[in-house]
Motif scaffolding. Structure first.
Motif, PDB file in Angstrom:
ATOM      1  N   GLN B 233       0.816  -1.219   0.000  1.00 43.39           N
ATOM      2  CA  GLN B 233       0.000   0.000   0.000  1.00 43.39           C
ATOM      3  C   GLN B 233       0.844   1.261   0.000  1.00 43.39           C
ATOM      4  OE1 GLN B 233      -3.629  -0.331   2.683  1.00 43.39           O
ATOM      5  NE2 GLN B 233      -2.429  -2.115   3.268  1.00 43.39           N
ATOM      6  N   PHE B 234       1.961   1.190   0.688  1.00 42.76           N
ATOM      7  CA  PHE B 234       2.793   2.377   0.840  1.00 42.76           C
ATOM      8  C   PHE B 234       3.634   2.616  -0.404  1.00 42.76           C
ATOM      9  CE2 PHE B 234       5.744   5.014   3.484  1.00 42.76           C
ATOM     10  CZ  PHE B 234       4.759   5.828   4.031  1.00 42.76           C
ATOM     11  N   GLY B 235       3.982   1.543  -1.092  1.00 44.80           N
ATOM     12  CA  GLY B 235       4.724   1.668  -2.347  1.00 44.80           C
ATOM     13  C   GLY B 235       6.214   1.857  -2.166  1.00 44.80           C
ATOM     14  N   PHE B 236       6.672   1.780  -0.926  1.00 48.00           N
ATOM     15  CA  PHE B 236       8.049   2.159  -0.665  1.00 48.00           C
ATOM     16  C   PHE B 236       8.481   1.558   0.667  1.00 48.00           C
ATOM     17  CE2 PHE B 236       9.646   5.975   1.872  1.00 48.00           C
ATOM     18  CZ  PHE B 236      10.992   5.691   1.712  1.00 48.00           C
ATOM     19  N   VAL B 237       9.670   0.973   0.689  1.00 49.32           N
ATOM     20  CA  VAL B 237      10.176   0.443   1.963  1.00 49.32           C
ATOM     21  C   VAL B 237      11.514   1.075   2.294  1.00 49.32           C
ATOM     22  CG1 VAL B 237       9.009  -1.797   1.759  1.00 49.32           C
ATOM     23  CG2 VAL B 237      11.328  -1.538   0.863  1.00 49.32           C
ATOM     24  N   SER B 238      11.790   1.290   3.567  1.00 50.12           N
ATOM     25  CA  SER B 238      13.068   1.877   3.962  1.00 50.12           C
ATOM     26  C   SER B 238      13.534   1.207   5.264  1.00 50.12           C
ATOM     27  CB  SER B 238      12.901   3.382   4.172  1.00 50.12           C
ATOM     28  OG  SER B 238      12.106   3.608   5.311  1.00 50.12           O
ATOM     29  N   PRO B 239      14.817   1.366   5.595  1.00 57.09           N
ATOM     30  CA  PRO B 239      15.367   0.638   6.750  1.00 57.09           C
ATOM     31  C   PRO B 239      14.634   0.901   8.068  1.00 57.09           C
ATOM     32  CG  PRO B 239      17.140   1.534   5.434  1.00 57.09           C
ATOM     33  CD  PRO B 239      15.875   2.094   4.862  1.00 57.09           C
ATOM     34  N   SER B 240      13.954   2.044   8.178  1.00 51.86           N
ATOM     35  CA  SER B 240      13.276   2.315   9.451  1.00 51.86           C
ATOM     36  C   SER B 240      12.184   1.285   9.732  1.00 51.86           C
ATOM     37  CB  SER B 240      12.684   3.721   9.450  1.00 51.86           C
ATOM     38  OG  SER B 240      11.659   3.787   8.492  1.00 51.86           O
ATOM     39  N   LEU B 241      11.706   0.608   8.690  1.00 52.35           N
ATOM     40  CA  LEU B 241      10.676  -0.410   8.898  1.00 52.35           C
ATOM     41  C   LEU B 241      11.205  -1.620   9.663  1.00 52.35           C
ATOM     42  CD1 LEU B 241       8.805  -0.591   5.474  1.00 52.35           C
ATOM     43  CD2 LEU B 241       8.117   0.562   7.567  1.00 52.35           C
ATOM     44  N   LEU B 242      12.520  -1.771   9.696  1.00 51.94           N
ATOM     45  CA  LEU B 242      13.118  -2.945  10.329  1.00 51.94           C
ATOM     46  C   LEU B 242      13.676  -2.652  11.710  1.00 51.94           C
ATOM     47  CD1 LEU B 242      15.301  -3.685   7.270  1.00 51.94           C
ATOM     48  CD2 LEU B 242      13.947  -5.511   8.242  1.00 51.94           C
TER      49      LEU B 242
END
Ligand SMILES: Nc1ncnc2c1ncn2[C@@H]1O[C@H](COP(=O)(O)OP(=O)(O)O)[C@@H](O)[C@H]1O
Ligand SMILES: [Mg+2]
Lengths: 253, 321
Positions: B233-242
């Motif tokens: 849904q967000f279309g974008f992943v970044s290291p803060s998600l981990l």
């Protein structure tokens, strides 16, 4: 049942904690279907003995055999599954849970369902649960939080929780600590019921002389990590070593 | 009996309310709410291990992020041979998160008998390590992360706002029902017993670290699914998600909502970030103060959380007389 091999055989058991010698070469044998009491003052190594039998602690020397198989060195969960269940000195019940939940924990693993999937799919038997609640005298209190129970009720609940289908030997660590005289007599009666009706073998450790007398079972007297006398209550209460090392101390306590 | 059923009625009412909300809103706000359901699922996973089994983990974002990255890598065609299918994206996301949870469980509970504060610290460090490693990895897009994850579509057309909302609501409801089925089984009772007195559980013949590992892995899998849905849904992943920050946030949501009650934990994860989104514009940094005070108040005064007591389901019939 009198078989040739004893059910439990403790042979030359030694346990040292650093410099402290908690058990100094204890040996005894217990026949299947019997009740035995080990009597000894506080600090004489009773709880340590149970910790060695049920795999909570490693032995320093000596061996423990159950049904002719060596069990020292096995994990506690393995030893329990072989049929040895233990009641702790401080009641080992789940205080945050209800009585019914406590009994469910005790019974859910019966018939070997100790793993995740077995437990997820287990359909606990109501009849068994109700039977144990009756033994504990808590039929009316199934929905009570265990924290609300009296000390005596907790002790009985814990004993009931040990009565799974595969248990054969009960280790009871001071089952009457903190109980009134009537409650103490009730526990002595319960132990006899467990032997006679459930066919269990029971080993009780106690420092309370009255309970051991009420129980009327053969007694081993322990002091400083050693067995110093054995026999029935009348015999040991005449024994000068017992009178000196134990009864003398108890009289002052 | 009436008071005991209150939790059931309140829970049903909460789901109905969530269903009605989808009719009242549209556009950006609705898609925002759909994204929060990912947090809701993430929170229910934490509720399973923390609320039920007493396992405090500061690294749950590892699994959420693993799900998000796993989904991104497949749908951006960065894993040769797997193609770009969305279904494969979900499979990889869940497998990756599950595997990571299994590795952490085996290194902590099983190998070292870690629990309590030690376990919390190890998971915290693991989250920091994974986040740092991800920022250093070019393959994973480094600091910037991965862009351009295609939105969820059906037969080539993008799923609309309302459909997406109800899709997310349904998946979250399924996750909720699964978690509830788990904690109401005898296995759930065992987890509660472990939380109370792990030693006694061992001396009844169980192997507590196996049972804890199973819960941890289930929570990891659910977090992975949540992370994949988030990425989609967000279309974008970044290291803060981990990382550590998201791991801590989910702890706050769950604590504020009510950790021992999955529905309460879930609502915490909808309401707290939702309020943050609305109020942080108005309040600025004061928002942090508000959430901090709320967290402390819950920890000190209302241990069941804001919604915990209201939404607590009655015990299963078999545990009542
Ligand atoms: N885990 C332990 N570490 C060190 N010393 C211990 C430990 N457990 C027991 N002891 C010591 O061993 C002795 C016997 O203790 P215990 O078995 O608890 O006695 P009892 O149960 O007969 O009161 C005591 O001196 C006690 O301090
Ligand atoms: Mg003792």
């Amino acid at each position: 049942m009198s078989t040739s091999a004893p059910m439990l055989k403790v042979d030359g058991l030694v346990k040292r904690f650093g410099g402290v010698v908690a058990l100094d070469g204890i040996s005894f044998e217990i026949e299947e279907g019997s009740v035995h009491a080990i009597l000894g003052p506080n600090g004489c190594g009773k709880t340590t003995l149970f910790n060695l039998i049920d795999g909570s602690l490693k032995t320093t020397a000596g061996r423990v055999e159950f049904d002719g198989h060596r069990i020292d060195g096995l994990s506690s969960s393995k030893i329990v599954r072989m049929g040895i269940a233990r009641k702790f000195q401080v009641p080992g019940v789940f205080n945050d849970l209800t009585v019914a939940q406590n009994l469910e924990v005790a019974l859910a693993g019966e018939d070997g369902r100790f793993g995740f999937l077995g437990l997820l799919l287990a359909r606990p038997e109501r009849v068994r649960r109700d039977r144990l609640a009756e033994v504990a005298g808590l039929t009316e209190k199934l929905e009570y939080a265990v924290a609300e129970l009296s000390h005596g009720e907790k002790q009985r609940l814990e004993i009931a929780m040990l009565l799974t289908r595969n248990v054969r030997l009960l280790l009871l660590d001071e089952p009457t600590a903190g109980m009134s005289v009537t409650e103490t007599e009730a526990i002595a009666e319960l132990v006899c019921v467990l032997r006679d009706e459930h066919g269990l073998t029971v080993l009780v450790v106690e420092h309370d002389l009255l309970f051991v007398k009420t129980l009327g079972a053969p007694i081993l007297v322990a002091n400083d990590g050693k067995i110093i006398a054995s026999g029935d209550y009348d015999a040991i209460s005449q024994d000068p070593r017992v009178v000196q090392s134990y009864l003398g101390a108890a009289a002052n306590a | 009996m009436k008071s005991k059923r209150r939790g059931l009625y309140a829970t049903v009412a909460a789901w109905v309310a969530l269903g009605i909300l989808g009719l009242l809103f549209d556009g950006w706000l609705l898609s925002q709410m759909a994204i929060y359901f990912c947090y809701g699922m993430f929170a229910m996973g934490l509720s399973l291990i923390w609320g039920q089994a007493g396992i405090l983990s500061f690294g749950q974002a590892i699994f959420f992020g693993a799900g998000a990255y796993g989904f991104a890598l497949v749908t951006l065609n960065k894993i040769p041979g797997l193609g770009v299918s969305v279904a494969m994206g979900f499979v990889v996301a869940i497998v990756l998160a599950t595997a990571l949870a299994a590795v952490i469980a085996s290194l902590t509970f099983a190998a070292r008998g870690l629990s309590g504060a030690h376990f919390a610290i190890v998971t915290l460090c693991a989250a920091v390590v994974v986040e740092t490693a991800t920022t250093r990895s070019d393959y994973l897009g480094g600091y910037n992360g991965l862009f351009g994850i295609p939105p969820l579509s059906w037969n080539g057309t993008m799923i609309g706002d309302h459909a997406l909302y109800y899709l997310m609501l349904s998946i979250t409801l399924l996750a909720f029902l699964s978690v509830v089925a788990i904690i109401r089984s005898p296995y759930g009772t065992l987890l509660e017993a472990i939380r109370d007195n792990e030693h006694r559980v061992r001396h009844l013949g169980y192997v507590p670290h196996h049972l804890k590992s199973a819960a941890f892995i289930l929570a990891g899998a659910l977090s992975g699914l949540a992370g994949a849905l988030f990425a989609a849904q967000f279309g974008f992943v970044s290291p803060s998600l981990l990382g550590f920050a998201l791991s801590t946030q989910v702890l706050v949501w769950v604590a504020v909502g009510g950790r021992a009650v999955p529905m309460a934990a879930m609502l915490g994860a909808l309401v707290v970030p939702g309020a943050e989104n609305m109020l942080s514009n108005v309040l600025g940094d004061v928002w942090l103060l508000v959430i901090g005070v709320l967290f402390v108040a819950v920890v000190v005064a209302a241990r069941g959380g804001v919604f915990g007591n209201l939404l607590r389901l009655p015990l299963p019939q078999r545990l009542r007389e």
